[in-house]
Write a protein that holds these residues in place. Structure first.
Motif, PDB file in Angstrom:
ATOM      1  N   LYS A  27       0.833  -1.208   0.000  1.00  0.00           N
ATOM      2  CA  LYS A  27       0.000   0.000   0.000  1.00  0.00           C
ATOM      3  C   LYS A  27       0.864   1.253   0.000  1.00  0.00           C
ATOM      4  N   GLU A  28       1.893   1.239   0.804  1.00  0.00           N
ATOM      5  CA  GLU A  28       2.784   2.398   0.929  1.00  0.00           C
ATOM      6  C   GLU A  28       3.440   2.733  -0.407  1.00  0.00           C
ATOM      7  N   GLY A  33      -2.561  -3.932  -6.306  1.00  0.00           N
ATOM      8  CA  GLY A  33      -2.916  -5.266  -5.853  1.00  0.00           C
ATOM      9  C   GLY A  33      -1.687  -6.105  -5.616  1.00  0.00           C
ATOM     10  N   ILE A  34      -1.924  -7.390  -5.363  1.00  0.00           N
ATOM     11  CA  ILE A  34      -0.868  -8.351  -5.031  1.00  0.00           C
ATOM     12  C   ILE A  34      -1.012  -9.569  -5.929  1.00  0.00           C
ATOM     13  N   GLU A  35       0.108 -10.049  -6.440  1.00  0.00           N
ATOM     14  CA  GLU A  35       0.140 -11.342  -7.128  1.00  0.00           C
ATOM     15  C   GLU A  35       0.921 -12.310  -6.262  1.00  0.00           C
ATOM     16  N   ARG A  50      -8.895 -11.991   2.969  1.00  0.00           N
ATOM     17  CA  ARG A  50      -9.607 -10.949   3.732  1.00  0.00           C
ATOM     18  C   ARG A  50      -8.716  -9.737   3.935  1.00  0.00           C
ATOM     19  N   ALA A  51      -7.456  -9.979   4.278  1.00  0.00           N
ATOM     20  CA  ALA A  51      -6.536  -8.875   4.546  1.00  0.00           C
ATOM     21  C   ALA A  51      -6.283  -8.056   3.282  1.00  0.00           C
ATOM     22  N   ILE A  52      -6.148  -8.728   2.161  1.00  0.00           N
ATOM     23  CA  ILE A  52      -5.939  -8.029   0.894  1.00  0.00           C
ATOM     24  C   ILE A  52      -7.165  -7.205   0.534  1.00  0.00           C
ATOM     25  N   GLU A  53      -8.340  -7.795   0.684  1.00  0.00           N
ATOM     26  CA  GLU A  53      -9.572  -7.068   0.377  1.00  0.00           C
ATOM     27  C   GLU A  53      -9.772  -5.893   1.323  1.00  0.00           C
ATOM     28  N   ASP A  54      -9.512  -6.107   2.613  1.00  0.00           N
ATOM     29  CA  ASP A  54      -9.679  -5.036   3.599  1.00  0.00           C
ATOM     30  C   ASP A  54      -8.749  -3.860   3.310  1.00  0.00           C
ATOM     31  N   ALA A  55      -7.611  -4.158   2.694  1.00  0.00           N
ATOM     32  CA  ALA A  55      -6.657  -3.097   2.358  1.00  0.00           C
ATOM     33  C   ALA A  55      -7.032  -2.378   1.061  1.00  0.00           C
ATOM     34  N   GLY A  56      -8.112  -2.821   0.423  1.00  0.00           N
ATOM     35  CA  GLY A  56      -8.532  -2.198  -0.830  1.00  0.00           C
ATOM     36  C   GLY A  56      -7.684  -2.600  -2.014  1.00  0.00           C
ATOM     37  N   LEU A  57      -7.055  -3.769  -1.920  1.00  0.00           N
ATOM     38  CA  LEU A  57      -6.170  -4.248  -2.982  1.00  0.00           C
ATOM     39  C   LEU A  57      -6.834  -5.363  -3.781  1.00  0.00           C
ATOM     40  N   LEU A  58      -6.403  -5.508  -5.030  1.00  0.00           N
ATOM     41  CA  LEU A  58      -6.855  -6.594  -5.887  1.00  0.00           C
ATOM     42  C   LEU A  58      -5.919  -7.794  -5.739  1.00  0.00           C
TER      43      LEU A  58
END
Length: 273
Positions: A27-28, A33-35, A50-58
């Motif tokens: 995020k910083e 998103g994350i692969e 859940r953690a990825i979604e909560d961070a607003g990431l794909l």
């Protein structure tokens, strides 16, 4: 038509970080998103999702672990397990390392049938990574499958073909023209004729390699635009040692893979804004 370019952070090279620390770092840096390859334990996989979604990431899910399975039957069984696990996360799509360059055409075709059936069953798209030692490890290995299966979709990591062909593919233009329309994802790592990763793509001695890779990515994105695709996905994927070269005796890395990925993120943001 507005085309959005989404840039993903690779988890490869950051497995030493905790989940929260890695997501904060992503995020910083400003990634979208994350692969990553997801844990095979459902509770841990779901916690990551859940953690990825909560961070607003794909999320793009990945499986590379079948590279560790040389026996064909083991490879096929592992491929099914990893793909079903990845699809359970409902990512944008799954990027898979499929098959082996020493499997027969019939064996690799059986694996491609399997990935297609899993994609249809789960509703999750699956793309096959262009990668050394896989069924796609060399252009002339890949083309027969593409001719038989015009619906094949690829993740273009063309640094591998540079290494396999010991060139910047100057003599492979016709082959690239056949493959590019099937590319749905890009791994933005810069390689050259002697390896899949230059030590620092910003260095002047790698200018030609960088410009060639950028030209390929430009061409792929333009094809996607003409096809009416509104979302383009790219993952800068400079990796840790031994992809990152090291000094003799000390094994000290000569460049920082995460810093290179962030630098590539900034280059891609500016180029495709």
């Amino acid at each position: 038509m507005t085309q959005h370019v989404f840039i993903f952070a690779p988890h490869w090279g950051s497995a030493h970080l905790s989940r929260d620390a890695f997501i904060h770092q992503v995020k910083e840096a400003g990634f979208d998103g994350i692969e990553m390859s997801l844990p095979m334990v459902a509770v841990e996989r779901d916690a990551w999702c859940r953690a990825i979604e909560d961070a607003g990431l794909l999320l793009i899910a990945q499986q590379w672990e079948t590279a560790l399975h040389a026996d064909f039957d083991d490879h096929k069984q592992a491929l099914a397990a990893y793909l079903f696990n990845a699809c359970a996360a409902q990512p944008l799509f799954v990027n898979t390392h499929t098959g082996k360059d020493f499997y027969s055409f019939a064996q690799n075709s059986e694996l491609l049938d399997l990935t297609e059936s899993i994609s249809l069953e789960t509703g999750v798209p699956i793309v096959h990574e262009i990668h050394r030692s896989r069924f796609s490890g060399h252009p002339m290995l890949l083309l027969p499958y593409l001719q038989q299966r015009p619906s094949l979709a690829f993740n273009a990591d063309l640094s591998h073909w540079c290494c396999a062909c010991e060139s910047l593919l100057e003599d492979q233009q016709q082959t690239l023209a056949q493959v590019f329309p099937h590319v749905q994802h890009i791994h933005a790592r810069v390689g050259n004729s002697q390896g899949p990763q230059v030590n620092d793509f910003r260095a002047p001695e790698h200018a030609n390699a960088l410009q060639q890779h950028l030209a390929w990515w430009d061409a792929i994105i333009e094809l996607r635009r003409h096809a009416g695709v509104q979302q383009i996905t790219i993952t800068p994927e400079f990796g840790p040692a031994p992809y990152t070269q090291t000094l003799p005796y000390t094994n000290q890395v000569v460049s920082d893979a995460w810093e290179l990925n962030v630098a590539m993120l900034r280059l891609l943001r500016e180029r495709y804004a």
